[in-house]
Design an enzyme around this catalytic site. Sequence first.
Site, PDB file in Angstrom:
ATOM      1  CD  GLU A  16      -2.563   1.415   2.561  1.00 67.22           C
ATOM      2  OE1 GLU A  16      -3.586   0.734   2.717  1.00 67.22           O
ATOM      3  OE2 GLU A  16      -2.148   2.233   3.411  1.00 67.22           O
TER       4      GLU A  16
ATOM      5  CB  THR B 162      -4.517   5.567   0.440  1.00 70.14           C
ATOM      6  OG1 THR B 162      -3.609   6.647   0.299  1.00 70.14           O
ATOM      7  CG2 THR B 162      -3.845   4.385   1.111  1.00 70.14           C
TER       8      THR B 162
ATOM      9  CB  ALA C  26     -12.118  10.533   3.735  1.00 68.64           C
TER      10      ALA C  26
ATOM     11  NE  ARG D 110     -17.445   5.542   7.497  1.00 66.97           N
ATOM     12  CZ  ARG D 110     -17.567   5.453   8.800  1.00 66.97           C
ATOM     13  NH1 ARG D 110     -18.729   5.187   9.339  1.00 66.97           N
ATOM     14  NH2 ARG D 110     -16.512   5.591   9.584  1.00 66.97           N
TER      15      ARG D 110
ATOM     16  CB  ALA E 285     -18.194   0.632   2.839  1.00 68.15           C
TER      17      ALA E 285
ATOM     18  CG  HIS F 210     -14.971   0.208  11.876  1.00 69.73           C
ATOM     19  ND1 HIS F 210     -15.662   1.241  12.486  1.00 69.73           N
ATOM     20  CD2 HIS F 210     -14.141   0.786  10.975  1.00 69.73           C
ATOM     21  CE1 HIS F 210     -15.263   2.395  11.954  1.00 69.73           C
ATOM     22  NE2 HIS F 210     -14.350   2.138  11.032  1.00 69.73           N
TER      23      HIS F 210
HETATM   24  C1  LIG Z   1      -7.637  -2.064   3.744  1.00 71.78           C
HETATM   25  C2  LIG Z   1      -8.097  -0.682   4.144  1.00 71.78           C
HETATM   26  C3  LIG Z   1      -7.895   0.394   3.277  1.00 71.78           C
HETATM   27  C4  LIG Z   1      -8.341   1.668   3.625  1.00 71.78           C
HETATM   28  N1  LIG Z   1      -8.121   2.704   2.752  1.00 71.78           N
HETATM   29  C5  LIG Z   1      -8.567   3.940   3.040  1.00 71.78           C
HETATM   30  C6  LIG Z   1      -8.388   5.024   2.130  1.00 71.78           C
HETATM   31  O1  LIG Z   1      -7.797   4.877   1.050  1.00 71.78           O
HETATM   32  N2  LIG Z   1      -8.876   6.234   2.478  1.00 71.78           N
HETATM   33  C7  LIG Z   1      -9.539   6.447   3.649  1.00 71.78           C
HETATM   34  O2  LIG Z   1      -9.976   7.572   3.896  1.00 71.78           O
HETATM   35  N3  LIG Z   1      -9.713   5.441   4.545  1.00 71.78           N
HETATM   36  C8  LIG Z   1      -9.238   4.203   4.263  1.00 71.78           C
HETATM   37  N4  LIG Z   1      -9.420   3.173   5.165  1.00 71.78           N
HETATM   38  C9  LIG Z   1     -10.035   3.462   6.469  1.00 71.78           C
HETATM   39  C10 LIG Z   1     -11.576   3.371   6.411  1.00 71.78           C
HETATM   40  O3  LIG Z   1     -12.086   4.374   5.588  1.00 71.78           O
HETATM   41  C11 LIG Z   1     -12.102   3.537   7.828  1.00 71.78           C
HETATM   42  O4  LIG Z   1     -11.751   2.438   8.609  1.00 71.78           O
HETATM   43  C12 LIG Z   1     -13.580   3.851   7.944  1.00 71.78           C
HETATM   44  O5  LIG Z   1     -13.849   4.246   9.275  1.00 71.78           O
HETATM   45  C13 LIG Z   1     -14.491   2.660   7.651  1.00 71.78           C
HETATM   46  O6  LIG Z   1     -14.511   2.319   6.351  1.00 71.78           O
HETATM   47  P1  LIG Z   1     -15.339   1.010   5.884  1.00 71.78           P
HETATM   48  O7  LIG Z   1     -15.283   0.992   4.434  1.00 71.78           O
HETATM   49  O8  LIG Z   1     -14.878  -0.167   6.628  1.00 71.78           O
HETATM   50  O9  LIG Z   1     -16.790   1.465   6.386  1.00 71.78           O
HETATM   51  P2  LIG Z   1     -18.129   0.679   6.671  1.00 71.78           P
HETATM   52  O10 LIG Z   1     -18.127  -0.693   6.131  1.00 71.78           O
HETATM   53  O11 LIG Z   1     -19.227   1.584   6.250  1.00 71.78           O
HETATM   54  O12 LIG Z   1     -18.131   0.556   8.258  1.00 71.78           O
HETATM   55  C14 LIG Z   1     -17.952   1.712   9.076  1.00 71.78           C
HETATM   56  C15 LIG Z   1     -18.665   1.513  10.426  1.00 71.78           C
HETATM   57  O13 LIG Z   1     -20.074   1.532  10.228  1.00 71.78           O
HETATM   58  C16 LIG Z   1     -20.672   0.297  10.615  1.00 71.78           C
HETATM   59  N5  LIG Z   1     -21.663   0.004   9.571  1.00 71.78           N
HETATM   60  C17 LIG Z   1     -21.429  -0.475   8.326  1.00 71.78           C
HETATM   61  N6  LIG Z   1     -22.591  -0.578   7.631  1.00 71.78           N
HETATM   62  C18 LIG Z   1     -23.574  -0.129   8.464  1.00 71.78           C
HETATM   63  C19 LIG Z   1     -24.972   0.037   8.332  1.00 71.78           C
HETATM   64  N7  LIG Z   1     -25.608  -0.271   7.189  1.00 71.78           N
HETATM   65  N8  LIG Z   1     -25.675   0.553   9.392  1.00 71.78           N
HETATM   66  C20 LIG Z   1     -25.049   0.874  10.541  1.00 71.78           C
HETATM   67  N9  LIG Z   1     -23.699   0.720  10.727  1.00 71.78           N
HETATM   68  C21 LIG Z   1     -22.980   0.246   9.698  1.00 71.78           C
HETATM   69  C22 LIG Z   1     -19.530  -0.715  10.670  1.00 71.78           C
HETATM   70  O14 LIG Z   1     -19.762  -1.731  11.635  1.00 71.78           O
HETATM   71  C23 LIG Z   1     -18.359   0.168  11.088  1.00 71.78           C
HETATM   72  O15 LIG Z   1     -18.366   0.371  12.476  1.00 71.78           O
HETATM   73  C24 LIG Z   1      -8.995   1.882   4.861  1.00 71.78           C
HETATM   74  C25 LIG Z   1      -9.175   0.801   5.743  1.00 71.78           C
HETATM   75  C26 LIG Z   1      -8.738  -0.467   5.393  1.00 71.78           C
HETATM   76  C27 LIG Z   1      -8.934  -1.606   6.357  1.00 71.78           C
END
Ligand SMILES: Cc1cc2nc3c(=O)[nH]c(=O)nc-3n(C[C@H](O)[C@H](O)[C@H](O)COP(=O)(O)OP(=O)(O)OC[C@H]3O[C@@H](n4cnc5c(N)ncnc54)[C@H](O)[C@@H]3O)c2cc1C
Length: 294
Positions: A17, A48, A51, A107, A127, A151
């Site tokens: 990454e 990356t 956001a 997300r 997400a 998370h």
């Molecule tokens: C491999 C990897 C790469 C990353 N790359 C980046 C990047 O390039 N840029 C950046 O800004 N960040 C990045 N992140 C960080 C990420 O954006 C954060 O961890 C963010 O807080 C959550 O993203 P997510 O896609 O997991 O969100 P989600 O899957 O939406 O989850 C976020 C939170 O919401 C909860 N949730 C999910 N769906 C729902 C629903 N329908 N209703 C209620 N609650 C829900 C989940 O349990 C979790 O607590 C990365 C993380 C990882 C692991």
Amino acid sequence: MRLTDIWKKKRPTVSFELFPARTPEAATTLERVIDQLCFLEPDFLGITFGAGGSTREGSRLLVDKLLNDRGMEVVAYFAGYGLPPDYIHLILEDYQGLGVENVLVVRGDPPHGQPDFKPHPQSFAHASDLMAFIRPEFPFCLGVAGYPEGHIDAASREQDLAYLKLKVDQGAEFIITNYFYDNRFFFDFVQNCRTLGITLPILPGIMPIFSLKMMRQLAKLCGASIPATLEERLAALPAGDQKGLLQFGIDFATDQCRELLQAGVVGLHFYTMDRSQATSAIVSRLRHEGLLEM
Ligand SMILES: Cc1cc2nc3c(=O)[nH]c(=O)nc-3n(C[C@H](O)[C@H](O)[C@H](O)COP(=O)(O)OP(=O)(O)OC[C@H]3O[C@@H](n4cnc5c(N)ncnc54)[C@H](O)[C@@H]3O)c2cc1C
């Protein structure tokens, strides 16, 4: 090439990454780091995306350079936090035009240092909502993020896994995980995913320890725990010995990787923090031991 096709041809893969440089000095360093990491012939590089679109131009430039100038396989990350659907469409259309085939959809979080940033009223809350919007519009091989320890904001690991399943059901084809310092978290996570019917490739994220301060800050931010046994071993290192710490970090991550490879993981994804020394040492050692192919 689509990541899922790469895994059909070769396992385990090695990937790194990178994030776009934010200053001219960092850009010069990143050039050198890219040279050193590309020398290791990784299977792909993950880029990356800040956001709120905060690194939009830098991410695009880096993706274009690696994909089209260097001929590397790329997974373009996309963080949709705060962005409206038409803007998201524009960015992804642009990535498609560059030849991007793989996108990791996350997300994202509120952008750092921008307290006045207001998410667009039509932006997506999770997400899974982003996936539901992107999947029918684009032919990318789409991945999502997974959290072996849950998370940081999740009510429970079970709840977080249920939301992961939702993302998968929206058309994800692979999962890249947050890093962890105890492989047990990853093994349990994979087991729990399989029990829920998530059959996708799950790529473990590895974060070598570069500095104690950075390790603690990042772990707090993303909810990765530091096991007591690791804390004890770190406490036994001579204070202020940066070289010794780096070597410890290399040894620790190499041990982690060995166990993961022996368990049959699809690959190893290194959070390089735009540094090459530790990652190069780990990958070279694992190749020397015959655990990883070129
Ligand atoms: C491999 C990897 C790469 C990353 N790359 C980046 C990047 O390039 N840029 C950046 O800004 N960040 C990045 N992140 C960080 C990420 O954006 C954060 O961890 C963010 O807080 C959550 O993203 P997510 O896609 O997991 O969100 P989600 O899957 O939406 O989850 C976020 C939170 O919401 C909860 N949730 C999910 N769906 C729902 C629903 N329908 N209703 C209620 N609650 C829900 C989940 O349990 C979790 O607590 C990365 C993380 C990882 C692991």
